[in-house]
Write a protein that holds these residues in place. Structure first.
Motif, mmCIF file in Angstrom:
data_model
loop_
_atom_site.group_PDB
_atom_site.id
_atom_site.type_symbol
_atom_site.label_atom_id
_atom_site.label_comp_id
_atom_site.label_asym_id
_atom_site.label_seq_id
_atom_site.Cartn_x
_atom_site.Cartn_y
_atom_site.Cartn_z
ATOM 1 N N ALA A 12 8.814 -39.908 -60.885
ATOM 2 C CA ALA A 12 8.024 -38.723 -60.530
ATOM 3 C C ALA A 12 7.740 -38.779 -59.029
ATOM 4 N N PRO A 13 7.475 -37.638 -58.406
ATOM 5 C CA PRO A 13 7.166 -37.634 -56.971
ATOM 6 C C PRO A 13 5.862 -38.387 -56.672
ATOM 7 N N PRO A 14 5.724 -38.947 -55.452
ATOM 8 C CA PRO A 14 4.518 -39.698 -55.097
ATOM 9 C C PRO A 14 3.209 -38.934 -55.325
ATOM 10 N N GLU A 15 3.211 -37.626 -55.057
ATOM 11 C CA GLU A 15 1.978 -36.841 -55.245
ATOM 12 C C GLU A 15 1.546 -36.831 -56.707
ATOM 13 N N GLU A 16 2.510 -36.746 -57.635
ATOM 14 C CA GLU A 16 2.174 -36.752 -59.066
ATOM 15 C C GLU A 16 1.679 -38.128 -59.516
ATOM 16 N N VAL A 17 2.296 -39.180 -58.998
ATOM 17 C CA VAL A 17 1.862 -40.541 -59.333
ATOM 18 C C VAL A 17 0.449 -40.763 -58.793
ATOM 19 N N TYR A 18 0.206 -40.315 -57.585
ATOM 20 C CA TYR A 18 -1.124 -40.428 -56.982
ATOM 21 C C TYR A 18 -2.175 -39.740 -57.856
ATOM 22 N N LEU A 19 -1.875 -38.529 -58.296
ATOM 23 C CA LEU A 19 -2.825 -37.797 -59.145
ATOM 24 C C LEU A 19 -3.064 -38.521 -60.468
ATOM 25 N N PHE A 116 -0.906 -51.689 -67.169
ATOM 26 C CA PHE A 116 -1.191 -50.835 -66.021
ATOM 27 C C PHE A 116 0.097 -50.184 -65.524
ATOM 28 N N LEU A 117 1.039 -50.987 -65.047
ATOM 29 C CA LEU A 117 2.295 -50.428 -64.552
ATOM 30 C C LEU A 117 3.144 -49.875 -65.688
ATOM 31 N N GLY A 118 3.209 -50.587 -66.802
ATOM 32 C CA GLY A 118 3.985 -50.125 -67.959
ATOM 33 C C GLY A 118 3.463 -48.809 -68.513
ATOM 34 N N GLY A 119 2.141 -48.672 -68.585
ATOM 35 C CA GLY A 119 1.540 -47.435 -69.076
ATOM 36 C C GLY A 119 1.848 -46.261 -68.166
ATOM 37 N N LEU A 120 1.829 -46.519 -66.879
ATOM 38 C CA LEU A 120 2.128 -45.477 -65.893
ATOM 39 C C LEU A 120 3.592 -45.038 -65.999
ATOM 40 N N ILE A 121 4.499 -46.011 -66.118
ATOM 41 C CA ILE A 121 5.927 -45.695 -66.262
ATOM 42 C C ILE A 121 6.165 -44.893 -67.539
ATOM 43 N N ASP A 122 5.588 -45.334 -68.658
ATOM 44 C CA ASP A 122 5.739 -44.631 -69.939
ATOM 45 C C ASP A 122 5.217 -43.201 -69.865
#
Length: 126
Positions: A12-19, A116-122
């Protein structure tokens, strides 16, 4: 005390990950747990029903989040820096944490990678 650094790719784009990392509603979605969070420097936060607590230090929209995570009052400040870099197909995320107590290091870093990272990736894979 040990430091931990991990790079991971988020589709996903950085702005979406940031949000996803800074909006309470989004954090609840990818953690699946209760969260208290406000995107304001100096405010306290809580993830996973209080399993991770700390204080927000700095926000740079779409690029960086800096926080202090608590490991008990007697330990040195543990600083988490999350940097988001634009990549061809999404975001290269750099997660860096300082001063993790030796006795907590293995369990804690495994949890960071899985939940943390796994949940974000999923969250972005679905």
């Amino acid at each position: 005390m040990k430091d931990f650094k991990k790079y991971t790719y988020i589709p996903a784009p950085p702005e979406e990950v940031y949000l996803a990392l800074t909006k309470e509603t989004s954090i609840k979605l990818w953690t699946g747990a209760e969260v208290e969070f406000e995107e304001v420097p100096g405010t306290e936060f809580s993830f996973w029903d209080g399993d991770i607590t700390g204080k927000n230090i700095e926000f740079v929209y779409g690029k960086q989040i800096v926080q202090q995570w608590y490991f008990g009052e007697e330990n040195e400040a543990s600083i988490v820096t999350i940097k988001l870099h634009e990549d061809k197909k999404g975001t290269s995320l750099e997660f860096k944490q300082t001063n993790i107590p030796d006795e907590d290091y293995t369990d804690f870093t495994e949890g960071i990678q899985e939940y943390f990272l796994g949940g974000l990736i999923d969250f972005f894979d679905e």
